[in-house]
Design a protein around this motif. Structure first.
Motif, PDB file in Angstrom:
ATOM      1  N   ALA A   1     -10.020  -1.061   2.053  1.00  0.00           N
ATOM      2  CA  ALA A   1      -8.984  -1.748   2.832  1.00  0.00           C
ATOM      3  C   ALA A   1      -9.213  -3.158   3.263  1.00  0.00           C
ATOM      4  CB  ALA A   1      -8.631  -0.539   4.074  1.00  0.00           C
ATOM      5  N   GLU A   2     -10.611  -3.189   3.832  1.00  0.00           N
ATOM      6  CA  GLU A   2     -10.946  -4.596   4.349  1.00  0.00           C
ATOM      7  C   GLU A   2     -11.033  -5.711   3.459  1.00  0.00           C
ATOM      8  OE1 GLU A   2     -14.600  -2.347   3.395  1.00  0.00           O
ATOM      9  OE2 GLU A   2     -12.774  -1.885   4.366  1.00  0.00           O
ATOM     10  N   ASN A   3     -10.849  -5.262   1.952  1.00  0.00           N
ATOM     11  CA  ASN A   3     -10.810  -6.460   0.892  1.00  0.00           C
ATOM     12  C   ASN A   3      -9.274  -6.694   0.519  1.00  0.00           C
ATOM     13  OD1 ASN A   3     -13.477  -6.537   0.574  1.00  0.00           O
ATOM     14  ND2 ASN A   3     -13.568  -4.709  -0.715  1.00  0.00           N
ATOM     15  N   VAL A   4      -8.473  -6.080   0.955  1.00  0.00           N
ATOM     16  CA  VAL A   4      -7.154  -6.553   0.741  1.00  0.00           C
ATOM     17  C   VAL A   4      -6.506  -7.130   1.820  1.00  0.00           C
ATOM     18  CG1 VAL A   4      -4.696  -5.308   0.244  1.00  0.00           C
ATOM     19  CG2 VAL A   4      -6.749  -4.214  -0.550  1.00  0.00           C
ATOM     20  N   ILE A   5      -6.488  -8.553   1.677  1.00  0.00           N
ATOM     21  CA  ILE A   5      -6.064  -9.529   2.866  1.00  0.00           C
ATOM     22  C   ILE A   5      -4.500 -10.227   2.246  1.00  0.00           C
ATOM     23  CG2 ILE A   5      -6.789 -11.450   4.103  1.00  0.00           C
ATOM     24  CD1 ILE A   5      -9.495 -10.513   3.650  1.00  0.00           C
ATOM     25  N   VAL A   6      -3.528 -10.258   3.323  1.00  0.00           N
ATOM     26  CA  VAL A   6      -2.268 -10.946   3.068  1.00  0.00           C
ATOM     27  C   VAL A   6      -2.660 -12.314   3.699  1.00  0.00           C
ATOM     28  CG1 VAL A   6      -0.041 -10.849   3.609  1.00  0.00           C
ATOM     29  CG2 VAL A   6      -0.995  -8.910   3.338  1.00  0.00           C
TER      30      VAL A   6
ATOM     31  N   GLY B   1      -3.820  -2.901   3.406  1.00  0.00           N
ATOM     32  CA  GLY B   1      -4.847  -2.116   3.302  1.00  0.00           C
ATOM     33  C   GLY B   1      -4.866  -0.879   2.825  1.00  0.00           C
ATOM     34  N   THR B   2      -3.926  -0.146   3.632  1.00  0.00           N
ATOM     35  CA  THR B   2      -3.674   1.193   3.348  1.00  0.00           C
ATOM     36  C   THR B   2      -3.262   1.520   1.906  1.00  0.00           C
ATOM     37  OG1 THR B   2      -3.286   1.585   5.424  1.00  0.00           O
ATOM     38  CG2 THR B   2      -2.209   3.272   3.886  1.00  0.00           C
ATOM     39  N   LEU B   3      -2.147   0.693   1.410  1.00  0.00           N
ATOM     40  CA  LEU B   3      -1.711   0.654  -0.103  1.00  0.00           C
ATOM     41  C   LEU B   3      -2.639   0.358  -0.690  1.00  0.00           C
ATOM     42  CD1 LEU B   3       1.798  -0.964   0.340  1.00  0.00           C
ATOM     43  CD2 LEU B   3       1.389   1.404   0.085  1.00  0.00           C
ATOM     44  N   GLY B   4      -3.469  -0.305  -0.714  1.00  0.00           N
ATOM     45  CA  GLY B   4      -4.688  -0.911  -1.377  1.00  0.00           C
ATOM     46  C   GLY B   4      -5.717   0.343  -1.836  1.00  0.00           C
ATOM     47  N   THR B   5      -5.772   1.057  -0.998  1.00  0.00           N
ATOM     48  CA  THR B   5      -6.693   2.131  -1.265  1.00  0.00           C
ATOM     49  C   THR B   5      -6.014   3.188  -2.393  1.00  0.00           C
ATOM     50  OG1 THR B   5      -5.776   3.665   0.761  1.00  0.00           O
ATOM     51  CG2 THR B   5      -7.758   2.367   1.386  1.00  0.00           C
ATOM     52  N   LEU B   6      -4.941   3.150  -2.643  1.00  0.00           N
ATOM     53  CA  LEU B   6      -4.263   3.992  -3.434  1.00  0.00           C
ATOM     54  C   LEU B   6      -4.693   3.387  -4.797  1.00  0.00           C
ATOM     55  CD1 LEU B   6      -0.740   4.364  -2.018  1.00  0.00           C
ATOM     56  CD2 LEU B   6      -2.471   5.981  -1.860  1.00  0.00           C
ATOM     57  N   PHE B   7      -5.346   2.229  -4.852  1.00  0.00           N
ATOM     58  CA  PHE B   7      -5.603   1.393  -6.315  1.00  0.00           C
ATOM     59  C   PHE B   7      -7.133   1.247  -6.310  1.00  0.00           C
ATOM     60  CE2 PHE B   7      -1.348   0.331  -5.420  1.00  0.00           C
ATOM     61  CZ  PHE B   7      -0.490   0.271  -6.823  1.00  0.00           C
ATOM     62  N   GLY B   8      -7.842   2.040  -5.387  1.00  0.00           N
ATOM     63  CA  GLY B   8      -9.139   1.957  -5.523  1.00  0.00           C
ATOM     64  C   GLY B   8      -9.817   0.762  -4.596  1.00  0.00           C
ATOM     65  N   LYS B   9      -9.107   0.102  -3.911  1.00  0.00           N
ATOM     66  CA  LYS B   9      -9.646  -1.148  -3.187  1.00  0.00           C
ATOM     67  C   LYS B   9     -10.013  -0.614  -1.792  1.00  0.00           C
ATOM     68  CE  LYS B   9      -8.683  -3.514  -6.756  1.00  0.00           C
ATOM     69  NZ  LYS B   9      -8.463  -2.259  -7.466  1.00  0.00           N
TER      70      LYS B   9
END
Length: 422
Positions: A377-382, A367-375
């Motif tokens: 955090a709650e939408n980035v799910i492994v 989630g933290t890494l996803g925010t770097l790409f404008g996503k």
């Protein structure tokens, strides 16, 4: 001694090397799992954009031919407008979710006291509309409803005006506005209720939602009224034929294919009509999303490739440092495949521990890494599917790395290996 036991004992004895490979696999797998989760979030965002950017196409009379249809005697004899049957036939094509048909007048408007509402030009540029939310001007983002609601087919006499016009004349939702086309000729006066107020999002410096260069009217002088009210305005004085219709496509990525299907409708003489795609917003957003998706995919590939090379180098150095051990194992009759299998097993034992821990750690960092790409955090799910993919592919790559690392050593005979160590 069983090769499994030998693998465990070696991993324990060379714990520093084991720890190095473990940390490397943990970091790599965590990054790759996070990358896959971000890529999925990117795809979901792209799908959402495809359904919410208001992609549409406009069908309008082809004025270059005068809007005339070919008569039976070979001459252009009958003026052709957009008919209700034509609209329904187009709307029945798969992929079209809604439509708005309209024709345009330039009436004058008055408030409840009879005071004329001032227009920047001569009069107001007014669309008679069935469903204003499907108008190209709203779908493309040029205009946006900020108060009240859109006109729908169940609103008899409604009107939508600009915020600038409303504020300048003290008009509010629910007020009555009277429209008339030709006051000097005593044309019908039609009372309409103000149901919506829009704001002008586009301006002449906006490269995404730019003014039509040929537009004579300012957007603040645009108005939208119910089709029923529009028909009343011209009753007995002119035609109420529809000149253009907008069709909303549920999936912006399918806009071109939907238009192609529409143009196959044989009952419509397409020489007399133009179709214009309205997907400026989607094209600009999808381009940015595509660039981001390409970047994410590239990073995953680069990380994987660099990691494989790095692990192969570490394993190669490790195996070369074990030439004496390898020579002894071969000298006592242990076959080369068994020795290589031991090396593979040693690496996989590390992976068996590293991969599950990477799955857990990636859930925390993705989630933290996803925010770097404008996503968000709650939408980035492994997901478990990501883990299975990485575990299988990672296992195969590790086995390949061990085999590549063992080639040079395994080519030597036992005596050659031992002689090199003397």
């Amino acid at each position: 001694m069983n090769l499994g036991i030998r693998a465990i004992l070696y991993s324990a004895r060379k714990w520093k090397k084991t720890l190095l490979v473990f940390c490397l696999l943990l970091a790599i797998t965590t990054l790759v799992l996070s990358g896959l989760a971000i890529a999925d979030a990117q795809e979901e965002q792209a799908e959402e954009v495809r359904g919410t950017t208001g992609a549409s196409f406009t069908v309008e009379r082809n004025l270059s031919t005068g809007g005339w249809s070919n008569g039976s005697d070979g001459t252009y004899s009958t003026q052709e407008f957009i008919s209700e049957d034509m609209i329904q036939e187009i709307a029945s094509v798969d992929g079209i979710e809604g439509y708005d048909a309209s024709f345009i007048l330039m009436p004058f408007f008055y408030d409840e006291t009879g005071k004329a509402l001032p227009a920047k030009v001569y009069s107001f540029f007014t669309y008679g509309t069935i469903n204003s939310e499907y108008s190209e001007l709203f779908l493309s983002g040029k205009l946006e409803i900020v108060e009240g609601s859109h006109i729908t087919d169940d609103i008899d006499n409604g009107i939508i005006i600009s915020r600038e016009l409303a504020e300048e004349n003290g008009l509010e939702i629910g007020d009555t506005i009277t429209g008339v086309c030709y006051p000097e000729n005593n044309t019908p006066e039609v009372d309409m209720q103000l149901v919506g107020i829009f704001d002008v999002v586009a301006d002449k410096d906006d490269q995404v939602n730019m003014y039509d260069a040929s537009s004579y009217f300012d957007y603040s002088d645009y108005t939208f009224c119910s089709m029923g009210a529009m028909v009343q305005l011209v009753e007995g004085w002119g035609t109420d034929e529809i000149e253009e219709a907008n069709f909303y496509v549920s999936d912006a990525a399918q806009l071109d294919s939907v238009i192609a299907e529409v143009q196959k409708i044989s009952s419509i003489n397409w020489n007399n009509f133009n179709i214009t795609a309205n997907d400026e917003v989607y094209q600009n957003i999808s381009s940015a999303l595509s660039d981001t998706g390409t970047l994410i995919t590239t990073l995953i590939i680069v990380i994987t490739a660099v990691s494989v090379v790095l692990i192969t180098l570490i394993l190669s150095m490790s195996i070369r440092s074990r030439k004496r051990e390898t020579g002894i194992l071969l000298a006592v009759g242990i076959a080369k495949p068994a020795v290589i299998l031991q090396y593979v097993l040693e690496t996989l034992l590390i992976a068996v521990v590293a991969f599950p821990l990477a799955y857990l750690s990636s859930k925390q960092v993705a989630g933290t890494l996803g925010t770097l790409f404008g996503k968000a955090a709650e939408n980035v799910i492994v997901t478990p599917e990501h883990f299975m993919l990485v575990a299988i592919v990672g296992g195969v790559l590790l086995v390949a790395a061990v085999l590549v690392s063992s080639i040079s050593t395994m080519r030597l005979k036992p005596k050659q290996i031992l002689s090199q160590m003397e």
